[in-house]
Motif scaffolding. Structure first.
Motif, PDB file in Angstrom:
ATOM      1  N   SER A  15      16.882  44.416 -59.884  1.00 23.14           N
ATOM      2  CA  SER A  15      17.194  43.385 -58.902  1.00 23.14           C
ATOM      3  C   SER A  15      16.874  42.042 -59.542  1.00 23.14           C
ATOM      4  CB  SER A  15      16.366  43.577 -57.625  1.00 23.14           C
ATOM      5  OG  SER A  15      14.993  43.280 -57.872  1.00 23.14           O
ATOM      6  N   ARG A  16      17.037  40.984 -58.788  1.00 23.19           N
ATOM      7  CA  ARG A  16      16.758  39.646 -59.321  1.00 23.19           C
ATOM      8  C   ARG A  16      15.314  39.530 -59.779  1.00 23.19           C
ATOM      9  NH1 ARG A  16      14.626  35.196 -57.168  1.00 23.19           N
ATOM     10  NH2 ARG A  16      14.529  36.160 -55.105  1.00 23.19           N
ATOM     11  N   ARG A  17      14.391  40.198 -59.080  1.00 22.85           N
ATOM     12  CA  ARG A  17      12.961  40.045 -59.369  1.00 22.85           C
ATOM     13  C   ARG A  17      12.344  41.215 -60.126  1.00 22.85           C
ATOM     14  NH1 ARG A  17       9.117  38.660 -54.641  1.00 22.85           N
ATOM     15  NH2 ARG A  17       7.799  38.172 -56.447  1.00 22.85           N
ATOM     16  N   LYS A  74       9.380  41.085 -62.809  1.00 24.48           N
ATOM     17  CA  LYS A  74       9.705  40.392 -64.055  1.00 24.48           C
ATOM     18  C   LYS A  74       8.748  39.235 -64.315  1.00 24.48           C
ATOM     19  CE  LYS A  74      14.653  41.455 -63.620  1.00 24.48           C
ATOM     20  NZ  LYS A  74      16.015  40.890 -63.399  1.00 24.48           N
ATOM     21  N   ARG A  87      18.277  34.206 -68.624  1.00 34.03           N
ATOM     22  CA  ARG A  87      18.808  34.997 -67.504  1.00 34.03           C
ATOM     23  C   ARG A  87      19.176  34.112 -66.329  1.00 34.03           C
ATOM     24  NH1 ARG A  87      14.239  36.855 -63.706  1.00 34.03           N
ATOM     25  NH2 ARG A  87      12.394  35.881 -64.535  1.00 34.03           N
TER      26      ARG A  87
END
Length: 313
Positions: free
Chosen positions: A264-266, A295, A313
């Motif tokens: 996911s994004r995190r 992350k 990113r």
């Protein structure tokens, strides 16, 4: 004889348990030689209000309503399969609900809410082999793209078999720095089934939330080749009893397999299936766990991402 004395309300097709305040027992948890998401200071650095209640702690509140629904069968072949939706902090009250199943739909929908209506988790409970909440979730996963923390972890990677045991006064190590007896003193739903032989099986049984502890007990002896130090949290979890219950102070063997990688994004997530065997080699339980690594908790994440993929990113 019933296992619990919890006051359960039946409203239409729903069984609703009492409001409870789960206790935080992982303030001293360490892995990769650092504190975890359950430590106040570490959690606050990552944007949380404080140390979080460990997800499977909530499984105990479903035990009384699942026993009401299925009786003894719940302890022998029950399955809880949930997606954790929001974190819970010590002192907050939560309530478990189960929507009754039907012949056409043998699994039940389960949900846990806070007083303000915030959803803590949702999923399914069942005593039969049927598609679970996480079976369906796995089918919809987006594969992990451009991994950094999990770049050396591969689907189908397996661990060596490990022997595990849980006695009443056994400290469960750096990951779980407490004993079963200490947990039973504060568990949200107490039962004589957990502490005495006064139950249908004639031996104390391990609560479902503590099966998570037992199955993870030696995981760091044969870890996945993930980059670290980094902080992770449980995002999805399923515990299924195949030939239960599991008993206090009995030896079992566990093996783990990576069954999916997602992102996911995190987070970067490794989905690991743990299979548990008794001393006769019979499969007695399984656990599917999505350990989502944040992350932002891995200090060189941005630098390594640029080095691997040539852009930010």
């Amino acid at each position: 004889m019933t296992a619990f004395d919890a006051q359960i309300t039946q409203t239409g097709g729903a069984l609703i348990g009492p409001w409870r305040r789960p206790r935080q027992m992982l303030q001293a948890q360490t892995y990769d030689a650092h504190a975890s998401i359950h430590d106040d200071a570490t959690a606050q650095k990552l944007g949380f209000k404080g140390g979080t209640i460990e997800g499977p702690t909530h499984f105990s509140q479903f035990a009384p309503i699942c026993e009401r629904q299925w009786g003894r069968a719940w302890f022998e072949r029950g399955c809880l399969s949930v997606h954790y939706r929001s974190v819970c902090y010590e002192g907050e009250e939560v309530q478990a609900t189960l929507l009754a199943s039907s012949t056409e739909q043998p699994d039940c929908q389960v949900q846990m809410l806070k007083r303000d209506g915030t959803e803590v988790l949702r999923g399914t409970a069942s005593i039969v082999e049927s598609p679970t909440a996480l079976d369906l979730r796995l089918r919809e996963l987006k594969p992990l793209a451009d991994p950094v923390i999990l770049r050396d972890v591969k689907v189908a990677q397996t661990s060596k078999r490990q022997s595990v045991r849980m006695a009443f006064d056994q400290n469960m190590g750096d990951l779980y720095p407490f004993t079963l007896r200490q947990k039973l003193a504060v568990i949200t739903e107490s039962s004589q089934y957990y502490s005495t032989a006064d139950n249908p099986w004639g031996k104390p049984i391990i609560p479902m939330e503590m099966l998570s502890v037992l199955f993870q007990y030696r995981s760091k002896d044969d870890p996945l080749p993930a980059k670290g130090p980094a902080v992770g949290l449980f995002a999805d979890q399923e515990i299924r009893l195949v030939k239960g219950p599991l008993f206090v102070d009995e030896e079992y063997e566990v093996e783990r397999e990576v069954v999916a990688l997602s992102g996911s994004r995190r987070t970067e997530s490794a989905w690991v299936k743990t299979r548990v065997f008794d001393q006769a080699g019979t499969l007695v339980a399984t656990m599917l766990l999505n350990m989502a690594t944040l992350k932002d908790s891995y200090a060189p994440y941005e630098e390594e991402y640029r080095r691997l993929y040539g852009v930010g990113r």
